[in-house]
Design a protein around this motif. Structure first.
Motif, short mmCIF file in Angstrom:
data_model
loop_
_atom_site.label_atom_id
_atom_site.label_comp_id
_atom_site.label_asym_id
_atom_site.label_seq_id
_atom_site.Cartn_x
_atom_site.Cartn_y
_atom_site.Cartn_z
N LEU A 111 0.83 -1.22 0.00
CA LEU A 111 0.00 0.00 0.00
C LEU A 111 0.86 1.26 0.00
O LEU A 111 0.54 2.24 -0.68
CB LEU A 111 -0.94 0.00 1.20
N GLY A 112 1.94 1.24 0.77
CA GLY A 112 2.83 2.40 0.80
C GLY A 112 3.48 2.66 -0.54
O GLY A 112 3.56 3.80 -1.00
N TYR A 113 3.94 1.60 -1.20
CA TYR A 113 4.58 1.76 -2.50
C TYR A 113 3.57 2.21 -3.55
O TYR A 113 3.88 3.06 -4.39
CB TYR A 113 5.26 0.45 -2.91
N ALA A 114 2.37 1.65 -3.50
CA ALA A 114 1.33 2.08 -4.44
C ALA A 114 0.97 3.55 -4.21
O ALA A 114 0.75 4.30 -5.16
CB ALA A 114 0.10 1.20 -4.30
N GLY A 115 0.94 3.97 -2.96
CA GLY A 115 0.68 5.38 -2.65
C GLY A 115 1.78 6.28 -3.19
O GLY A 115 1.51 7.37 -3.70
N TYR A 116 3.02 5.84 -3.07
CA TYR A 116 4.14 6.59 -3.62
C TYR A 116 4.03 6.73 -5.14
O TYR A 116 4.23 7.81 -5.70
CB TYR A 116 5.45 5.91 -3.24
N LEU A 117 3.67 5.63 -5.80
CA LEU A 117 3.51 5.69 -7.25
C LEU A 117 2.35 6.59 -7.65
O LEU A 117 2.41 7.29 -8.66
CB LEU A 117 3.32 4.29 -7.82
N MET A 118 1.28 6.58 -6.87
CA MET A 118 0.15 7.47 -7.16
C MET A 118 0.55 8.94 -7.00
O MET A 118 0.11 9.79 -7.77
CB MET A 118 -1.04 7.15 -6.25
N SER A 119 1.38 9.23 -6.00
CA SER A 119 1.82 10.61 -5.83
C SER A 119 2.69 11.04 -7.01
O SER A 119 2.63 12.20 -7.43
CB SER A 119 2.57 10.77 -4.51
N LEU A 120 3.49 10.12 -7.55
CA LEU A 120 4.26 10.45 -8.75
C LEU A 120 3.34 10.73 -9.93
O LEU A 120 3.57 11.67 -10.70
CB LEU A 120 5.20 9.29 -9.12
N ALA A 121 2.31 9.92 -10.08
CA ALA A 121 1.39 10.10 -11.21
C ALA A 121 0.62 11.41 -11.08
O ALA A 121 0.36 12.08 -12.09
CB ALA A 121 0.42 8.92 -11.26
N GLY A 138 2.48 14.27 -12.32
CA GLY A 138 2.74 14.25 -13.75
C GLY A 138 4.05 13.60 -14.13
O GLY A 138 4.47 13.70 -15.28
N GLN A 139 4.71 12.96 -13.17
CA GLN A 139 5.96 12.30 -13.48
C GLN A 139 5.69 10.89 -14.00
O GLN A 139 4.68 10.28 -13.68
CB GLN A 139 6.86 12.21 -12.24
N LYS A 140 6.60 10.42 -14.81
CA LYS A 140 6.47 9.07 -15.36
C LYS A 140 6.86 8.04 -14.31
O LYS A 140 7.82 8.24 -13.57
CB LYS A 140 7.37 8.95 -16.59
N MET A 141 6.12 6.94 -14.29
CA MET A 141 6.45 5.87 -13.35
C MET A 141 7.73 5.18 -13.81
O MET A 141 7.92 4.95 -15.00
CB MET A 141 5.32 4.84 -13.30
N PRO A 142 8.60 4.84 -12.86
CA PRO A 142 9.81 4.11 -13.26
C PRO A 142 9.46 2.74 -13.83
O PRO A 142 8.45 2.14 -13.46
CB PRO A 142 10.59 3.96 -11.95
N SER A 143 10.29 2.24 -14.72
CA SER A 143 9.99 0.96 -15.36
C SER A 143 10.07 -0.20 -14.38
O SER A 143 9.43 -1.23 -14.58
CB SER A 143 10.94 0.72 -16.53
N THR A 144 10.82 -0.05 -13.31
CA THR A 144 10.93 -1.12 -12.32
C THR A 144 9.73 -1.17 -11.39
O THR A 144 9.59 -2.12 -10.62
CB THR A 144 12.20 -0.97 -11.48
N ALA A 145 8.86 -0.17 -11.46
CA ALA A 145 7.71 -0.12 -10.56
C ALA A 145 6.79 -1.31 -10.78
O ALA A 145 6.26 -1.89 -9.82
CB ALA A 145 6.93 1.17 -10.76
#
Length: 55
Positions: free
Chosen positions: A13-23, A26-33
């Protein structure tokens, strides 16, 4: 085992929240995500199956 599942779920959940904050910024998600999310989901799935079989 239950505590392990809770910790893994919180990490997911924490990692998904971090990725949502990146999105949202407007930043691109890293390919390793996608790999990290898949690994965390796989660990949770295997742990749930092992826990269910041992009960």
């Amino acid at each position: 085992m239950l505590y392990f599942l809770i910790v893994m779920a919180l990490l997911l959940l924490g990692y998904a929240g971090y990725l949502m904050s990146l999105a949202r910024r407007g930043q691109k998600m890293p390919s390793t995500a996608y790999v990290v999310l898949g690994v965390l989901n796989g660990i949770i799935l295997v742990a749930v199956l092992v826990w269910a079989v041992n009960r």
